[in-house]
Structure formats: C-alpha cells, structure tokens
Design a protein around this motif. Structure first.
Motif, mmCIF file in Angstrom:
data_model
loop_
_atom_site.group_PDB
_atom_site.id
_atom_site.type_symbol
_atom_site.label_atom_id
_atom_site.label_comp_id
_atom_site.label_asym_id
_atom_site.label_seq_id
_atom_site.Cartn_x
_atom_site.Cartn_y
_atom_site.Cartn_z
ATOM 1 N N LYS A 98 -30.915 12.587 6.907
ATOM 2 C CA LYS A 98 -31.571 11.621 6.015
ATOM 3 C C LYS A 98 -32.980 12.035 5.652
ATOM 4 O O LYS A 98 -33.379 11.989 4.487
ATOM 5 N N VAL A 99 -33.757 12.407 6.667
ATOM 6 C CA VAL A 99 -35.185 12.675 6.440
ATOM 7 C C VAL A 99 -35.489 14.149 6.213
ATOM 8 O O VAL A 99 -36.631 14.503 5.908
ATOM 9 N N GLN A 100 -34.486 15.007 6.429
ATOM 10 C CA GLN A 100 -34.661 16.450 6.243
ATOM 11 C C GLN A 100 -35.769 16.996 7.149
ATOM 12 O O GLN A 100 -36.610 17.806 6.743
ATOM 13 N N GLU A 101 -35.761 16.516 8.387
ATOM 14 C CA GLU A 101 -36.755 16.943 9.364
ATOM 15 C C GLU A 101 -36.080 17.211 10.712
ATOM 16 O O GLU A 101 -34.935 16.815 10.939
ATOM 17 N N THR A 102 -36.810 17.868 11.623
ATOM 18 C CA THR A 102 -36.340 18.081 12.982
ATOM 19 C C THR A 102 -36.431 16.775 13.756
ATOM 20 O O THR A 102 -37.407 16.037 13.625
ATOM 21 N N VAL A 103 -35.415 16.486 14.557
ATOM 22 C CA VAL A 103 -35.385 15.262 15.358
ATOM 23 C C VAL A 103 -35.381 15.630 16.838
ATOM 24 O O VAL A 103 -34.622 16.497 17.263
ATOM 25 N N HIS A 104 -36.255 14.991 17.606
ATOM 26 C CA HIS A 104 -36.355 15.248 19.041
ATOM 27 C C HIS A 104 -36.038 14.001 19.857
ATOM 28 O O HIS A 104 -36.323 12.883 19.429
ATOM 29 N N LEU A 105 -35.489 14.231 21.047
ATOM 30 C CA LEU A 105 -35.289 13.190 22.051
ATOM 31 C C LEU A 105 -36.038 13.640 23.290
ATOM 32 O O LEU A 105 -35.870 14.767 23.751
ATOM 33 N N ALA A 106 -36.895 12.777 23.845
ATOM 34 C CA ALA A 106 -37.726 13.183 24.980
ATOM 35 C C ALA A 106 -37.896 12.067 25.992
ATOM 36 O O ALA A 106 -37.711 10.885 25.684
ATOM 37 N N ILE A 107 -38.246 12.485 27.219
ATOM 38 C CA ILE A 107 -38.558 11.534 28.280
ATOM 39 C C ILE A 107 -39.956 11.838 28.805
ATOM 40 O O ILE A 107 -40.519 12.902 28.538
ATOM 41 N N LEU A 108 -40.510 10.897 29.567
ATOM 42 C CA LEU A 108 -41.834 11.066 30.156
ATOM 43 C C LEU A 108 -41.729 11.862 31.457
ATOM 44 O O LEU A 108 -40.853 11.627 32.277
ATOM 45 N N SER A 109 -42.647 12.805 31.654
ATOM 46 C CA SER A 109 -42.700 13.599 32.880
ATOM 47 C C SER A 109 -44.159 13.767 33.278
ATOM 48 O O SER A 109 -44.840 14.691 32.850
ATOM 49 N N HIS A 110 -44.654 12.797 34.046
ATOM 50 C CA HIS A 110 -46.061 12.787 34.469
ATOM 51 C C HIS A 110 -46.972 12.755 33.240
ATOM 52 O O HIS A 110 -46.901 11.834 32.460
ATOM 53 N N THR A 111 -47.807 13.763 33.046
ATOM 54 C CA THR A 111 -48.731 13.772 31.907
ATOM 55 C C THR A 111 -48.163 14.554 30.728
ATOM 56 O O THR A 111 -48.898 14.931 29.810
ATOM 57 N N GLU A 112 -46.862 14.787 30.765
ATOM 58 C CA GLU A 112 -46.206 15.542 29.696
ATOM 59 C C GLU A 112 -44.941 14.828 29.241
ATOM 60 O O GLU A 112 -44.489 13.870 29.854
ATOM 61 N N ILE A 113 -44.387 15.335 28.151
ATOM 62 C CA ILE A 113 -43.056 14.905 27.744
ATOM 63 C C ILE A 113 -42.113 16.082 27.941
ATOM 64 O O ILE A 113 -42.539 17.243 27.952
ATOM 65 N N LEU A 114 -40.842 15.765 28.110
ATOM 66 C CA LEU A 114 -39.831 16.792 28.316
ATOM 67 C C LEU A 114 -38.737 16.569 27.281
ATOM 68 O O LEU A 114 -38.168 15.481 27.190
ATOM 69 N N TYR A 115 -38.481 17.594 26.466
ATOM 70 C CA TYR A 115 -37.472 17.479 25.420
ATOM 71 C C TYR A 115 -36.063 17.540 26.020
ATOM 72 O O TYR A 115 -35.685 18.532 26.635
ATOM 73 N N LEU A 116 -35.298 16.466 25.807
ATOM 74 C CA LEU A 116 -33.928 16.417 26.298
ATOM 75 C C LEU A 116 -32.938 16.979 25.287
ATOM 76 O O LEU A 116 -31.923 17.562 25.654
ATOM 77 N N ASP A 117 -33.225 16.756 24.009
ATOM 78 C CA ASP A 117 -32.298 17.210 22.976
ATOM 79 C C ASP A 117 -33.053 17.393 21.664
ATOM 80 O O ASP A 117 -34.172 16.874 21.497
ATOM 81 N N LYS A 118 -32.442 18.128 20.756
ATOM 82 C CA LYS A 118 -33.084 18.451 19.484
ATOM 83 C C LYS A 118 -32.035 18.711 18.419
ATOM 84 O O LYS A 118 -31.006 19.343 18.682
ATOM 85 N N ILE A 119 -32.289 18.192 17.233
ATOM 86 C CA ILE A 119 -31.470 18.512 16.065
ATOM 87 C C ILE A 119 -32.395 19.178 15.062
ATOM 88 O O ILE A 119 -33.391 18.594 14.621
#
Length: 259
Positions: A98-119
């Motif tokens: 729809k948006v013609q952009e990269t889509v990320h799924l992430a969770i919190l990991s202390h002071t960082e985020i961790l990418y779980l999945d990506k399209i």
C-alpha cells in the motif's frame, strides 16, 4: 515421566527464567530467591551459570538481573512458528504494498529495539536492515512507540541507562526532550522518526497489543519517501495505526470503549 530422571538444578534454573516473564522482569537476587523459594546463595550460583550462557544479564550499576540475548534467541525459535510473526507477516506485506515502503516489526530490548521481521519495500530503493539487527530506542519511531507505553518505573529505568548519541541534526540527545516526546507519543498513539537516525529516512510506527492490552511489539513503515510534514502524513499514519490494530486484534486484543 519418571521423577528419578529429573535434574533439580535445571528445574530451579527454569523456574528462575520463568520468573522474568512475570511482573517487572528485572530482579535483585534477594527478590528472585524469595519468588522461587530458594536461598540467596543457591539463587546466586544459578544466576552465574545463566549469565555465563547469556540467558540473563546483570546490570553492573544496579546489580539487577534481566533476561539476556540468548533467551531471545531461544524464544525466537518459538516465535518463528508462534502467533506474533505469523499473524503479522501478511498484514505487513499488505501494508508494504500500500505505502510502497519497508515495513518492520520490532520488540523492546533494554535501551534498543530488536527487529523481529521485515518486509522489503516493493520499490527498488528501500531501507537497509536485517532481522535480528538492533537500533537505538530513543531515535527510532519503533523504539519511541515501545518505550512510550512502558510502565513509568520501567520507562524511567531505561531512560537512565540510555547513552545518547547524535546521528543527525534532528536526533534526540537529552532525557528531558525524550520524555516530552514520549508524552506526545502516548497522547497520539503513534510515533514519528523525522530523519533522526538516518538523514534520508522517515518512519511512522504504532504499537501492537496482546490479549491483555500490553504493548508487545511495534510496526513501522520506513523509507526515503516524504511522509512527515506533508499532506499525506495523516493517510500514512492511519495506514500504520490500522495495521497495528489489526495485528493486535488477531493477538486477542479487544479495544474497550474510551481506549
């Protein structure tokens, strides 16, 4: 199961690991010992072994323990077949289209985020990132969304541990500014990254809730396409929020009146 084959030390270690999934998820040795009904000395020895294996991490400043990266690595094997990633993927794919952009799924990991999945973006030009990669929590839309909805005590603890670094002229580099930004995120229900970590990348993220209403992840769109401070911003935000809401509903979340 024959009890004579059970190894008590492993059972105790497992009980300690399970404790981190309850309550605040960060414990002092005395708190853990009380929760798992072990003496402090035994609890300490088990924690040393778990720390050595990377399953728990010790905060050198506070002496408190939390789950380590290895715990995620073990859990990610389950996540690959569990609901969150499985449920999110088709919704992420549709959003990317729809948006013609990269889509990320992430969770919190202390002071960082961790990418779980990506399209990846359907367009040739997209964002360079990898599943399992980390990024700062304070200058990413995903991170700000995940941090904004944490319990106040947990949020304050994380903010205190952040080592701010400037990536672009727009990067948040102070605790006070971050706290103000998180308040805005809570009020509006989504977050923006206006070229804060990469000069040519703008991001919009929204939170994903579980059946209890807890924020468990965040979804975002990222790319060089101008989204923020344009006539299309409202449309982009709506599409991300809608996708996050759909994933949340499939995770069992039922929005209550007034939420």
């Amino acid at each position: 199961m024959k009890d004579r084959y059970l190894i008590n030390s492993i059972l105790r270690a497992c009980n300690i690991l399970k404790s981190f999934s309850q309550g605040k998820g960060i414990f002092k040795i005395s708190e853990l010992a009380q929760q798992v009904h072990l003496d402090r000395s035994t609890t300490y020895r088990i924690l040393l072994s778990l720390e050595k294996s990377g399953l728990v991490e010790k905060d050198k400043k506070t002496g408190e323990y939390s789950l380590g990266v290895a715990a995620f690595e073990v859990g990610s094997a389950y996540l690959r077949r569990a609901d969150l990633v499985q449920v999110s993927k088709p919704i992420m794919s549709e959003l990317a289209l729809k948006v013609q952009e990269t889509v990320h799924l992430a969770i919190l990991s202390h002071t960082e985020i961790l990418y779980l999945d990506k399209i990846d973006s359907p367009r040739t030009l997209g964002v360079i990132s990898k599943i399992g990669q980390r990024a700062p929590v304070y200058c990413t839309a995903l991170g700000k969304t995940l941090l904004a909805f944490q319990p106040e005590e947990q949020q304050s603890r994380i903010i205190e541990q952040i080592q701010f670094k400037s990536f672009t002229p727009r990067t948040i580099t102070s605790k006070s500014r971050l706290i103000k930004e998180l308040q805005v995120v809570r009020e509006q229900g989504y977050s923006l990254d206006y070229r804060e970590i990469e000069e040519d990348v703008e991001c919009i993220a929204a939170p994903i809730r579980d059946h209890n209403g807890n924020i468990i992840a965040s979804i975002s769109i990222s790319g060089p396409q101008r989204k923020i401070q344009t006539p299309l911003e409202k449309k982009f935000v709506g599409q991300v929020v809608q996708a996050a809401g759909l994933i949340s509903s499939k995770m069992g979340y039922v929005e209550k009146g007034g939420d």
